[in-house]
Design a protein around this motif. Sequence first.
Motif, mmCIF file in Angstrom:
data_model
loop_
_atom_site.group_PDB
_atom_site.id
_atom_site.type_symbol
_atom_site.label_atom_id
_atom_site.label_comp_id
_atom_site.label_asym_id
_atom_site.label_seq_id
_atom_site.Cartn_x
_atom_site.Cartn_y
_atom_site.Cartn_z
ATOM 1 N N THR A 97 0.845 -1.193 0.000
ATOM 2 C CA THR A 97 0.000 0.000 0.000
ATOM 3 C C THR A 97 0.881 1.243 0.000
ATOM 4 O OG1 THR A 97 -1.824 -1.088 1.168
ATOM 5 C CG2 THR A 97 -1.741 1.309 1.277
ATOM 6 N N ASP A 98 0.584 2.150 -0.923
ATOM 7 C CA ASP A 98 1.254 3.441 -1.008
ATOM 8 C C ASP A 98 0.251 4.498 -0.544
ATOM 9 O OD1 ASP A 98 2.897 5.558 -1.564
ATOM 10 O OD2 ASP A 98 2.549 5.520 -3.735
ATOM 11 N N TRP A 99 0.464 5.035 0.659
ATOM 12 C CA TRP A 99 -0.472 5.951 1.325
ATOM 13 C C TRP A 99 0.061 7.369 1.180
ATOM 14 C CZ3 TRP A 99 -1.703 5.244 7.287
ATOM 15 C CH2 TRP A 99 -2.689 6.159 7.674
ATOM 16 N N ARG A 100 -0.780 8.270 0.639
ATOM 17 C CA ARG A 100 -0.350 9.636 0.376
ATOM 18 C C ARG A 100 -1.183 10.651 1.163
ATOM 19 N NH1 ARG A 100 4.596 9.094 -0.822
ATOM 20 N NH2 ARG A 100 4.993 7.673 -2.557
ATOM 21 N N ASP A 101 -0.528 11.804 1.467
ATOM 22 C CA ASP A 101 -1.190 12.936 2.144
ATOM 23 C C ASP A 101 -1.782 12.525 3.487
ATOM 24 O OD1 ASP A 101 -0.686 14.827 0.070
ATOM 25 O OD2 ASP A 101 -2.282 13.880 -1.100
ATOM 26 N N VAL A 102 -0.994 11.789 4.271
ATOM 27 C CA VAL A 102 -1.433 11.345 5.591
ATOM 28 C C VAL A 102 -1.781 12.568 6.453
ATOM 29 C CG1 VAL A 102 -0.765 10.123 7.692
ATOM 30 C CG2 VAL A 102 -0.020 9.275 5.454
ATOM 31 N N VAL A 103 -2.933 12.518 7.100
ATOM 32 C CA VAL A 103 -3.376 13.611 7.958
ATOM 33 C C VAL A 103 -2.878 13.364 9.377
ATOM 34 C CG1 VAL A 103 -5.360 14.810 8.948
ATOM 35 C CG2 VAL A 103 -5.371 14.137 6.543
ATOM 36 N N ILE A 104 -2.159 14.353 9.936
ATOM 37 C CA ILE A 104 -1.588 14.240 11.276
ATOM 38 C C ILE A 104 -1.986 15.466 12.082
ATOM 39 C CG2 ILE A 104 0.558 14.108 12.606
ATOM 40 C CD1 ILE A 104 1.872 12.702 10.310
ATOM 41 N N ASN A 105 -2.370 15.256 13.346
ATOM 42 C CA ASN A 105 -2.633 16.375 14.240
ATOM 43 C C ASN A 105 -1.362 17.194 14.424
ATOM 44 O OD1 ASN A 105 -5.312 16.198 14.732
ATOM 45 N ND2 ASN A 105 -5.137 15.334 16.781
ATOM 46 N N SER A 106 -1.516 18.503 14.463
ATOM 47 C CA SER A 106 -0.342 19.365 14.541
ATOM 48 C C SER A 106 -0.677 20.625 15.322
ATOM 49 C CB SER A 106 0.108 19.756 13.120
ATOM 50 O OG SER A 106 1.110 20.752 13.153
ATOM 51 N N PRO A 107 0.305 21.173 16.071
ATOM 52 C CA PRO A 107 0.092 22.497 16.641
ATOM 53 C C PRO A 107 -0.098 23.518 15.514
ATOM 54 C CG PRO A 107 2.031 21.428 17.585
ATOM 55 C CD PRO A 107 1.620 20.616 16.405
ATOM 56 N N ASP A 108 -0.953 24.489 15.723
ATOM 57 C CA ASP A 108 -1.144 25.549 14.741
ATOM 58 C C ASP A 108 0.150 26.352 14.645
ATOM 59 O OD1 ASP A 108 -1.853 27.715 13.197
ATOM 60 O OD2 ASP A 108 -3.834 27.925 14.099
ATOM 61 N N PRO A 109 0.807 26.378 13.485
ATOM 62 C CA PRO A 109 2.106 27.061 13.388
ATOM 63 C C PRO A 109 2.020 28.571 13.606
ATOM 64 C CG PRO A 109 1.329 26.390 11.220
ATOM 65 C CD PRO A 109 0.425 25.744 12.221
ATOM 66 N N ASP A 110 0.816 29.140 13.532
ATOM 67 C CA ASP A 110 0.667 30.586 13.686
ATOM 68 C C ASP A 110 0.120 30.981 15.052
ATOM 69 O OD1 ASP A 110 1.350 31.421 10.887
ATOM 70 O OD2 ASP A 110 -0.346 30.107 10.460
ATOM 71 N N ALA A 111 -0.141 29.988 15.906
ATOM 72 C CA ALA A 111 -0.738 30.302 17.207
ATOM 73 C C ALA A 111 0.313 30.820 18.171
ATOM 74 C CB ALA A 111 -1.416 29.060 17.778
ATOM 75 N N THR A 112 -0.036 31.845 18.917
ATOM 76 C CA THR A 112 0.833 32.363 19.980
ATOM 77 C C THR A 112 0.391 31.882 21.348
ATOM 78 O OG1 THR A 112 -0.521 34.366 20.084
ATOM 79 C CG2 THR A 112 1.413 34.412 18.652
ATOM 80 N N ASP A 113 -0.863 31.449 21.459
ATOM 81 C CA ASP A 113 -1.384 30.917 22.712
ATOM 82 C C ASP A 113 -0.967 29.454 22.823
ATOM 83 O OD1 ASP A 113 -2.752 30.025 24.908
ATOM 84 O OD2 ASP A 113 -4.753 30.495 24.142
ATOM 85 N N PRO A 114 -0.183 29.064 23.831
ATOM 86 C CA PRO A 114 0.248 27.668 23.955
ATOM 87 C C PRO A 114 -0.901 26.703 24.179
ATOM 88 C CG PRO A 114 0.795 28.896 25.936
ATOM 89 C CD PRO A 114 0.340 29.914 24.932
ATOM 90 N N ASN A 115 -2.086 27.218 24.581
ATOM 91 C CA ASN A 115 -3.247 26.359 24.781
ATOM 92 C C ASN A 115 -4.082 26.204 23.514
ATOM 93 O OD1 ASN A 115 -3.177 25.739 27.713
ATOM 94 N ND2 ASN A 115 -3.221 27.962 27.876
ATOM 95 N N ALA A 116 -3.618 26.734 22.398
ATOM 96 C CA ALA A 116 -4.390 26.696 21.160
ATOM 97 C C ALA A 116 -4.688 25.253 20.751
ATOM 98 C CB ALA A 116 -3.625 27.408 20.050
ATOM 99 N N THR A 117 -5.872 25.052 20.183
ATOM 100 C CA THR A 117 -6.302 23.724 19.751
ATOM 101 C C THR A 117 -5.439 23.235 18.596
ATOM 102 O OG1 THR A 117 -8.560 24.266 20.387
ATOM 103 C CG2 THR A 117 -8.270 22.394 18.916
ATOM 104 N N ALA A 118 -5.092 21.947 18.607
ATOM 105 C CA ALA A 118 -4.329 21.367 17.510
ATOM 106 C C ALA A 118 -5.173 21.355 16.240
ATOM 107 C CB ALA A 118 -3.900 19.951 17.869
ATOM 108 N N ILE A 119 -4.494 21.353 15.112
ATOM 109 C CA ILE A 119 -5.183 21.308 13.831
ATOM 110 C C ILE A 119 -4.709 20.081 13.058
ATOM 111 C CG2 ILE A 119 -5.435 23.817 13.751
ATOM 112 C CD1 ILE A 119 -3.127 23.883 11.739
ATOM 113 N N ALA A 120 -5.423 19.747 11.999
ATOM 114 C CA ALA A 120 -5.063 18.611 11.155
ATOM 115 C C ALA A 120 -4.391 19.121 9.893
ATOM 116 C CB ALA A 120 -6.313 17.815 10.790
ATOM 117 N N GLN A 121 -3.307 18.446 9.505
ATOM 118 C CA GLN A 121 -2.586 18.825 8.304
ATOM 119 C C GLN A 121 -2.124 17.581 7.561
ATOM 120 O OE1 GLN A 121 0.434 21.521 10.192
ATOM 121 N NE2 GLN A 121 -0.362 23.051 8.786
#
Length: 779
Positions: free
Chosen positions: A567-591
């Motif tokens: 199986t060749d799996w492409r564009d895997v979605v992974i939870n990630s910190p918002d790269p533009d957030a300044t609040d450390p409590n900011a909700t994670a986003i999917a990328q």
Amino acid sequence: MRVQKASLIALAVASGFVVPSVAVAQTSEAAEADDGNIIVVTARNRAENIQEVPLAITAFDAEDISRQAIQELDDVARFTPGFSFEDFSGGIGTPVIRGQAQTRVTALESNVSTFLDGIYIPRAWAVDLGTTSLQRIEIVKGPQSARYGRNAFAGAINYIPRKAEITGEISGEIEGTIGSDERYDIGGFLNFSVNEWFAIAGSYEYSSFDGSWENDHPFADSLDLDRGTSGNVGGRDNQAISVSAAFKPLDGVRLEASYNHFNRKEEARANRYLAEVLGDFNCGSNRSIFGVGPNPALICGDLPAPGDSVIVDPRAYGVHSKTGFFRANLEIDVSDALTFSYLFGNVNGDVDIAVSGEPEPINCGTLVAGRCNFQNTPVGSMDYDSHEVRLNFDNSGQFRGAIGIYYSDGTDITTFTSNNLNPIVSADDPFPGDPFAFLLGDTTTDTEIKSIFGEIHWTSASGVLRLGAEGRYSETEITATDNRRALILGDTFKDFAPRFTAEYDLSDESLLFATVAKGSKAGGFNPTAIAPENQVFDKETNWTFEIGSKNTFLGGDLRLNGSIYYTDWRDVVINSPDPDATDPNATAIAQNLGGASIYGIELDAFYQITDNLSIDATFSHSEATYDDGTIDQRFARTRGTPGTPFFISAPCDDVVCNSNGDVGGNDIERTPPTQASFGIQWEGEIGSGDSNYYLRTDFSYQSDFFASTANVGTIPDRFLVNGSAGVTFGNFSVNAWIRNAFDKKYVSNAFVVVLPFGTTYGEFFGERRTFGLTGKVNF
């Protein structure tokens, strides 16, 4: 890697047979066949001998479910090569097929589609329906997007319930169970059919259970709560009701209608949370709660094993949900070769879940100072309609095929709240003081799907060669509304998913096949993302290539089957910190942060050694790794500003894991590379009448696997033993069963949360030993 890829392929060749797994069961549907070991499945929308279907299918009928003590999806996984399922408690359950686990366990939809009698179940909290009143469970492995459509990315699960049958007579059964840990079940099924054109049926099932893990919380037995844990941990109080009808008003016209309702009240699973601030980690130096040190705060090696009991706040509760399924199906034989069908489905339900992630559940305060924290999510409702129109052509000649359209429209309403309560100090006041809550999410998601699909199959004049092609074009329109900010995001995800199959009969007993298939899963939205370009994430896709063979020898007494796949799996979605957030409590986003490659092998065998003795076995192994350059920012990005109270440095330091978050070459998390099972059964007659008995033992093994993409903490391997024995006297049968016979205490799964105030691991434990007695009367 645990096994080199070259060695994996060599193992497949050396085995001498390659095919998808096959069930080792008998079904009433196959009673007319010469071979009593045949099982019939409906994965391709018609009844077929599973040995003649060029798909990787494992199926369990009602007898298998009883004799192998199967009670939920994680039991199914023990005996299904290439399939795993773990319940993270609180309705967050993720089926995994062939290593394609998702990092986002809280995602609305999983990588495996689940159906009840062909009706799609949209949400993870509703997929583990139990096994009451089921005729069969089918697990179809490999991408099924061309046939099943919506998110059958890695495969599909189909529950097939008992329903009305036109038999010309009245029949049914009554069943009851009594077992350890206050296990009590009662249920029945009645099929009323007194003519050749109409039948109506109904069923009712009730199941209560106190849980197999003792709760050492000081108020575990003294609180009287409508929602929460009472006594042991992991109990339930569930009900299931069904009504169905079958109608044949004219020759060639068939109409079915059914309604299934599931009322689940389940406690949180036995669990334990480990926290950085408590010094629970052994991987580098631990930081303080507001630490600024450079060293990682993770667990290396095996996660700690459970003790003899757990401590869970009795105010926590797992799944409290009500889900209803309405299904109507019309079939009309337009001619001997042409059949028209229309399938309508409605799924609606609501859910309320409150789990506690407290590392110190008695005094609390680890996550929120002085408070016991509860995560209320998901809380909300869903309502989906679906319509499928299909035209099937089959003249028993060289060609058969189908064409159809599909439409689905539905709405999800989901909230996520962090509730914070004072610790319990008195049984008379379980909620002392003033609680406070943070609303972390309030989202309405509208999904509309339009699809057109078709398939064509050609058979050579000799009948030994068959070629097939399937395809589905879909437009998935998703609108997500963040009700907190009145932000509306929308997009349409378009995709074409094909599947190609070649079959060749090496002999009357051996089938060789090859498939190439694309899997697709729609993208989605991040309403909390700051930058507009991060508010949408794209679809995921995979291409799977498979070679298999199914072999039946000794008149059906011996089956040897297996498959190999890539199986060749492409564009895997992974939870990630918002790269533009300044609040450390900011909700994670999917990328979409990378890709993955998966190689695997699955083997399955059954041997009826004598009239009395039979054995069955399964084995699977996969090498599932992320591609080079795949990034998981959870283990890379620092949060906040150095010197401020909530600053947290990256958990990786280039020693135990990469500080840039590169997980290329690492194993995909939460999926065991190796699984195996072995069953031995003895059965015989009592006297010369219609009485018989059986004895059965099952062994299952699952290798260790990683808890996160960082590959530093592992869930240890496990070896479990089940057993059952039963006797039948005419219409009455009794079955004694035991699960986890040696009372193995093990970590079933875990997840890692990297937060500004410290890293937390959540461990979830498998059921301990349970046993019981089930009696059934057929009439």
